[in-house]
Motif scaffolding. Structure first.
Motif, mmCIF file in Angstrom:
data_model
loop_
_atom_site.group_PDB
_atom_site.id
_atom_site.type_symbol
_atom_site.label_atom_id
_atom_site.label_comp_id
_atom_site.label_asym_id
_atom_site.label_seq_id
_atom_site.Cartn_x
_atom_site.Cartn_y
_atom_site.Cartn_z
ATOM 1 N N THR A 1 22.403 -1.169 -35.159
ATOM 2 C CA THR A 1 21.482 -0.146 -34.668
ATOM 3 C C THR A 1 20.606 0.411 -35.786
ATOM 4 O O THR A 1 19.416 0.652 -35.578
ATOM 5 C CB THR A 1 22.259 0.999 -33.983
ATOM 6 N N ASP A 2 21.181 0.602 -36.970
ATOM 7 C CA ASP A 2 20.375 1.136 -38.079
ATOM 8 C C ASP A 2 19.260 0.172 -38.490
ATOM 9 O O ASP A 2 18.142 0.588 -38.782
ATOM 10 C CB ASP A 2 21.260 1.487 -39.286
ATOM 11 N N ARG A 3 19.544 -1.127 -38.470
ATOM 12 C CA ARG A 3 18.502 -2.112 -38.789
ATOM 13 C C ARG A 3 17.417 -2.074 -37.719
ATOM 14 O O ARG A 3 16.235 -2.160 -38.008
ATOM 15 C CB ARG A 3 19.122 -3.509 -38.888
ATOM 16 N N PHE A 4 17.801 -1.950 -36.449
ATOM 17 C CA PHE A 4 16.819 -1.852 -35.360
ATOM 18 C C PHE A 4 15.913 -0.655 -35.573
ATOM 19 O O PHE A 4 14.694 -0.764 -35.477
ATOM 20 C CB PHE A 4 17.522 -1.743 -34.003
ATOM 21 N N MET A 5 16.500 0.503 -35.873
ATOM 22 C CA MET A 5 15.705 1.714 -36.068
ATOM 23 C C MET A 5 14.739 1.561 -37.246
ATOM 24 O O MET A 5 13.589 1.993 -37.180
ATOM 25 C CB MET A 5 16.618 2.930 -36.276
ATOM 26 N N GLN A 6 15.198 0.927 -38.314
ATOM 27 C CA GLN A 6 14.352 0.703 -39.486
ATOM 28 C C GLN A 6 13.176 -0.207 -39.133
ATOM 29 O O GLN A 6 12.023 0.109 -39.434
ATOM 30 C CB GLN A 6 15.192 0.075 -40.603
ATOM 31 N N LEU A 7 13.451 -1.327 -38.473
ATOM 32 C CA LEU A 7 12.396 -2.261 -38.102
ATOM 33 C C LEU A 7 11.442 -1.655 -37.077
ATOM 34 O O LEU A 7 10.229 -1.833 -37.162
ATOM 35 C CB LEU A 7 13.000 -3.566 -37.567
ATOM 36 N N LYS A 8 11.996 -0.917 -36.128
ATOM 37 C CA LYS A 8 11.178 -0.268 -35.104
ATOM 38 C C LYS A 8 10.195 0.709 -35.758
ATOM 39 O O LYS A 8 9.013 0.745 -35.412
ATOM 40 C CB LYS A 8 12.062 0.453 -34.102
ATOM 41 N N ALA A 9 10.682 1.488 -36.703
ATOM 42 C CA ALA A 9 9.830 2.459 -37.396
ATOM 43 C C ALA A 9 8.693 1.752 -38.134
ATOM 44 O O ALA A 9 7.532 2.190 -38.073
ATOM 45 C CB ALA A 9 10.667 3.289 -38.364
ATOM 46 N N ILE A 10 9.004 0.651 -38.804
ATOM 47 C CA ILE A 10 7.969 -0.087 -39.538
ATOM 48 C C ILE A 10 6.928 -0.642 -38.573
ATOM 49 O O ILE A 10 5.726 -0.486 -38.775
ATOM 50 C CB ILE A 10 8.595 -1.234 -40.371
ATOM 51 N N VAL A 11 7.395 -1.290 -37.509
ATOM 52 C CA VAL A 11 6.486 -1.916 -36.540
ATOM 53 C C VAL A 11 5.588 -0.874 -35.890
ATOM 54 O O VAL A 11 4.371 -1.048 -35.796
ATOM 55 C CB VAL A 11 7.281 -2.705 -35.474
ATOM 56 N N GLN A 12 6.169 0.231 -35.442
ATOM 57 C CA GLN A 12 5.380 1.245 -34.748
ATOM 58 C C GLN A 12 4.430 1.987 -35.669
ATOM 59 O O GLN A 12 3.417 2.504 -35.225
ATOM 60 C CB GLN A 12 6.299 2.200 -33.993
ATOM 61 N N GLU A 13 4.737 2.015 -36.946
ATOM 62 C CA GLU A 13 3.812 2.605 -37.910
ATOM 63 C C GLU A 13 2.597 1.691 -38.103
ATOM 64 O O GLU A 13 1.482 2.165 -38.315
ATOM 65 C CB GLU A 13 4.532 2.803 -39.249
ATOM 66 N N LEU A 14 2.816 0.393 -37.998
ATOM 67 C CA LEU A 14 1.742 -0.579 -38.225
ATOM 68 C C LEU A 14 0.846 -0.781 -37.009
ATOM 69 O O LEU A 14 -0.364 -0.895 -37.142
ATOM 70 C CB LEU A 14 2.346 -1.933 -38.624
ATOM 71 N N TYR A 15 1.443 -0.864 -35.817
ATOM 72 C CA TYR A 15 0.708 -1.208 -34.594
ATOM 73 C C TYR A 15 1.195 -0.376 -33.423
ATOM 74 O O TYR A 15 2.386 -0.061 -33.336
ATOM 75 C CB TYR A 15 0.918 -2.679 -34.221
ATOM 76 N N PRO A 16 0.296 -0.076 -32.483
ATOM 77 C CA PRO A 16 0.780 0.502 -31.227
ATOM 78 C C PRO A 16 1.628 -0.589 -30.557
ATOM 79 O O PRO A 16 1.164 -1.724 -30.395
ATOM 80 C CB PRO A 16 -0.488 0.791 -30.426
ATOM 81 N N SER A 17 2.860 -0.263 -30.246
ATOM 82 C CA SER A 17 3.737 -1.308 -29.743
ATOM 83 C C SER A 17 4.880 -0.755 -28.912
ATOM 84 O O SER A 17 5.227 0.413 -28.995
ATOM 85 C CB SER A 17 4.303 -2.115 -30.912
ATOM 86 N N VAL A 18 5.427 -1.653 -28.114
ATOM 87 C CA VAL A 18 6.663 -1.392 -27.389
ATOM 88 C C VAL A 18 7.716 -2.200 -28.126
ATOM 89 O O VAL A 18 7.579 -3.416 -28.287
ATOM 90 C CB VAL A 18 6.558 -1.860 -25.918
ATOM 91 N N VAL A 19 8.764 -1.526 -28.585
ATOM 92 C CA VAL A 19 9.814 -2.204 -29.341
ATOM 93 C C VAL A 19 11.128 -2.033 -28.583
ATOM 94 O O VAL A 19 11.527 -0.920 -28.255
ATOM 95 C CB VAL A 19 9.939 -1.637 -30.766
#
Length: 192
Positions: free
Chosen positions: A11-29
């Motif tokens: 879960t912690d890896r998911f949250m980390q990756l989700k934060a990076i992705v959503q900071e870069l692009y408008p996205s649904v993760v």
């Protein structure tokens, strides 16, 4: 908008990756913790990019699963995240299928560049699919018109040029497409 599926058991890896992705692009993760959730999420959410965090060694079965996933959903972008000591051996096996491999821990800049490339690649692939569909429709129409011409040649004793002219002229006179006229001709002679 990007629709990204992150496959990880952590879960912690998911949250980390989700934060990076959503900071870069408008996205649904979306998170998937097992293979069943992956398939369900791809279908349910129209996922275009899958990030798979391989927490194990480069096991043959994991790579086989990824290849099956790509085979089943060929328009998916797949990005594998693995320990740096396995990157090169896995990359050699999957790169030829268009699967990207990067090492953990994920660097924001590298992920940003890869996501940008994957987005551009998705747009290009979608354009190819549209063009392919258009060409398939054109081929289907040509086949239909050719069948109608053959039926006219066989039943009305017309030459190919006259059969072609008949279809073209009838389409113009009746303000219909050649495909519609060809379909009518085929129906007329197949009912006999």
């Amino acid at each position: 908008m990007l629709k990204i599926l992150i496959c990880t058991t952590k879960t912690d890896r998911f949250m980390q990756l989700k934060a990076i992705v959503q900071e870069l692009y408008p996205s649904v993760v979306i998170l998937a913790k097992c293979k069943e959730e992956v398939t369900k999420s791809i279908l349910l959410h129209s996922i275009d990019t899958v990030l798979i965090d391989l927490p194990f060694t480069s096991d043959q079965h994991e790579i086989a699963y990824v290849l099956k996933l790509l085979n089943r959903y060929p328009d998916l972008n797949i990005l594998l995240l693995l320990a740096s000591k396995y990157v090169y051996s896995v990359r050699e096996r999957v790169e030829k299928y268009g699967i990207f491999v990067i090492s953990k821990p994920v660097q924001k800049e590298i992920l940003a560049q890869l996501l940008s490339f994957l987005r551009a690649n998705s747009f290009r692939f979608q354009n190819y699919l549209k063009e392919q569909k258009k060409l398939k429709n054109m081929i289907a129409e040509i086949k239909l018109v050719d069948l109608a011409k053959c039926l006219l040649m066989e039943n009305e004793f017309l030459t190919e040029a006259k059969a072609h002219r008949y279809i073209e002229k009838t389409a113009m006179d009746e303000r219909k497409t050649r495909k519609q006229i060809a379909t009518e001709i085929i129906q007329r002679y197949q009912s006999i």
